[in-house]
Write a protein that holds these residues in place. Structure first.
Motif, PDB file in Angstrom:
ATOM      1  N   TYR A  30       0.702  -1.134   0.012  1.00 52.17           N
ATOM      2  CA  TYR A  30       0.082   0.090  -0.106  1.00 52.17           C
ATOM      3  C   TYR A  30       0.804   1.202   0.098  1.00 52.17           C
ATOM      4  O   TYR A  30       0.536   2.323  -0.418  1.00 52.17           O
ATOM      5  CB  TYR A  30      -0.901   0.015   1.132  1.00 52.17           C
ATOM      6  N   LEU A  31       2.031   1.127   0.620  1.00 52.42           N
ATOM      7  CA  LEU A  31       2.789   2.384   0.737  1.00 52.42           C
ATOM      8  C   LEU A  31       3.764   2.567  -0.783  1.00 52.42           C
ATOM      9  O   LEU A  31       3.958   3.836  -1.220  1.00 52.42           O
ATOM     10  CB  LEU A  31       4.057   2.010   1.801  1.00 52.42           C
ATOM     11  N   VAL A  32       4.120   1.532  -0.998  1.00 52.40           N
ATOM     12  CA  VAL A  32       5.019   1.840  -2.610  1.00 52.40           C
ATOM     13  C   VAL A  32       4.140   2.542  -3.519  1.00 52.40           C
ATOM     14  O   VAL A  32       4.917   3.311  -4.071  1.00 52.40           O
ATOM     15  CB  VAL A  32       5.339   0.352  -3.110  1.00 52.40           C
ATOM     16  N   PRO A  33       3.132   2.053  -3.926  1.00 53.40           N
ATOM     17  CA  PRO A  33       2.283   3.120  -5.178  1.00 53.40           C
ATOM     18  C   PRO A  33       2.153   4.500  -4.711  1.00 53.40           C
ATOM     19  O   PRO A  33       2.359   5.375  -5.397  1.00 53.40           O
ATOM     20  CB  PRO A  33       0.782   2.477  -4.984  1.00 53.40           C
TER      21      PRO A  33
ATOM     22  N   ARG B  40      -6.925   6.228 -10.683  1.00 55.41           N
ATOM     23  CA  ARG B  40      -7.766   7.267 -10.271  1.00 55.41           C
ATOM     24  C   ARG B  40      -6.815   8.562  -9.919  1.00 55.41           C
ATOM     25  O   ARG B  40      -7.294   9.658 -10.160  1.00 55.41           O
ATOM     26  CB  ARG B  40      -8.459   6.729  -8.850  1.00 55.41           C
ATOM     27  N   VAL B  41      -5.821   8.519  -9.208  1.00 50.13           N
ATOM     28  CA  VAL B  41      -5.095   9.614  -9.025  1.00 50.13           C
ATOM     29  C   VAL B  41      -4.508  10.325 -10.006  1.00 50.13           C
ATOM     30  O   VAL B  41      -4.386  11.426 -10.054  1.00 50.13           O
ATOM     31  CB  VAL B  41      -4.076   9.077  -8.107  1.00 50.13           C
TER      32      VAL B  41
ATOM     33  N   ILE C  59       1.197  -2.608  -8.710  1.00 46.93           N
ATOM     34  CA  ILE C  59       0.660  -2.848  -7.304  1.00 46.93           C
ATOM     35  C   ILE C  59      -1.076  -2.504  -7.129  1.00 46.93           C
ATOM     36  O   ILE C  59      -1.493  -3.378  -6.711  1.00 46.93           O
ATOM     37  CB  ILE C  59       1.804  -2.329  -6.490  1.00 46.93           C
ATOM     38  N   ASP C  60      -1.169  -1.487  -7.647  1.00 46.83           N
ATOM     39  CA  ASP C  60      -2.437  -1.103  -7.193  1.00 46.83           C
ATOM     40  C   ASP C  60      -2.988  -0.275  -8.353  1.00 46.83           C
ATOM     41  O   ASP C  60      -2.959   1.129  -8.356  1.00 46.83           O
ATOM     42  CB  ASP C  60      -2.509  -0.094  -6.150  1.00 46.83           C
ATOM     43  N   LYS C  61      -3.731  -0.962  -9.476  1.00 43.02           N
ATOM     44  CA  LYS C  61      -4.060  -0.247 -10.834  1.00 43.02           C
ATOM     45  C   LYS C  61      -5.061   0.476 -10.404  1.00 43.02           C
ATOM     46  O   LYS C  61      -5.037   1.868 -11.139  1.00 43.02           O
ATOM     47  CB  LYS C  61      -4.439  -1.474 -11.761  1.00 43.02           C
ATOM     48  N   ALA C  62      -6.084   0.366  -9.698  1.00 43.55           N
ATOM     49  CA  ALA C  62      -7.266   1.186  -9.466  1.00 43.55           C
ATOM     50  C   ALA C  62      -6.871   2.422  -8.777  1.00 43.55           C
ATOM     51  O   ALA C  62      -7.406   3.441  -9.196  1.00 43.55           O
ATOM     52  CB  ALA C  62      -8.286   0.333  -8.543  1.00 43.55           C
TER      53      ALA C  62
END
Length: 213
Positions: A3-6, A70-71, A63-66
């Motif tokens: 969660y931290l890396v993205p 969005r960002v 890691i966190d595509k969604a």
């Protein structure tokens, strides 16, 4: 950790991309290379920063595509939309001066120059505003891509004719004395760099900028 890396990657990528575009677009104001005997416009510095920012986005996307998508969508819509609004303000306020800048490109017939100088800034302002404040992401992006295409074609035309022009992208001020073709190259490279994130917006759904899905 996942969660931290993205968040860390985006935190590093965004200022790098912004600084890269500023280095390319406004080399006399924003430059990290002023103390070095580098090429006058430091384009290699700006391009390196934008490439590095793109590389930083890759692990965040994997890691966190969604969340990353969005960002990035919010940042690109605000950034591109804000840039077009900013670019339009001086042109709207000084249509005669902008018409002179349009004429120097020798691209449009003389009887169309004044009309184009009136219409283009309005398109920049309203589509820039709509990209930020309306749900019509794709339609606004297509309009902005059309304007980018016009800018790129006009700049290539000016370079092909070896015209010493003032870009007129953000200001209607005519700098005294002959301009070098470097200004046209700078504007062209900036527009080409910004094409990437703008085209990416076409893959996004139509929605309000604060809407999650």
């Amino acid at each position: 950790m996942k969660y931290l890396v993205p968040k860390l990657c985006i935190l590093l990528a965004v200022p790098l991309f912004v600084m890269g575009v500023l280095e390319i677009a406004f080399p006399d104001i924003f430059s990290l290379a002023d103390k070095f005997e580098a090429w006058k416009y430091y384009l290699h510095i700006g391009i390196a920063e934008t490439v590095l920012s793109a590389l930083l986005i890759i692990p965040a996307w994997k890691i966190d595509k969604a969340w990353t998508g969005r960002v990035l969508e919010i940042l690109i819509r605000v950034g591109i939309g804000g840039m077009f609004i900013f670019a339009s303000t001086d042109k709207i306020a000084s249509p005669k001066a902008f018409a002179v800048l349009v004429a120097q490109y020798r691209f449009l017939p003389e009887n169309i120059v004044n009309l184009w100088a009136l219409i283009l800034p309005q398109l920049e302002f309203w589509f820039g505003l709509a990209l930020i404040a309306s749900p019509f992401t794709k339609e606004c992006t297509l309009a902005i891509l059309a304007m980018f295409s016009c800018f790129i074609i006009a700049l290539i035309w000016a370079l092909a004719l070896e015209l010493d022009i003032v870009c007129g992208c953000f200001s209607t001020e005519m700098v005294s004395g002959a301009q070098s073709k470097s200004e046209a190259w700078v504007a062209l490279i900036r527009d080409l760099v910004l094409l990437g994130p703008t085209i990416w917006l076409l893959t996004r759904k139509n929605k309000w900028i604060w809407q999650k899905n």
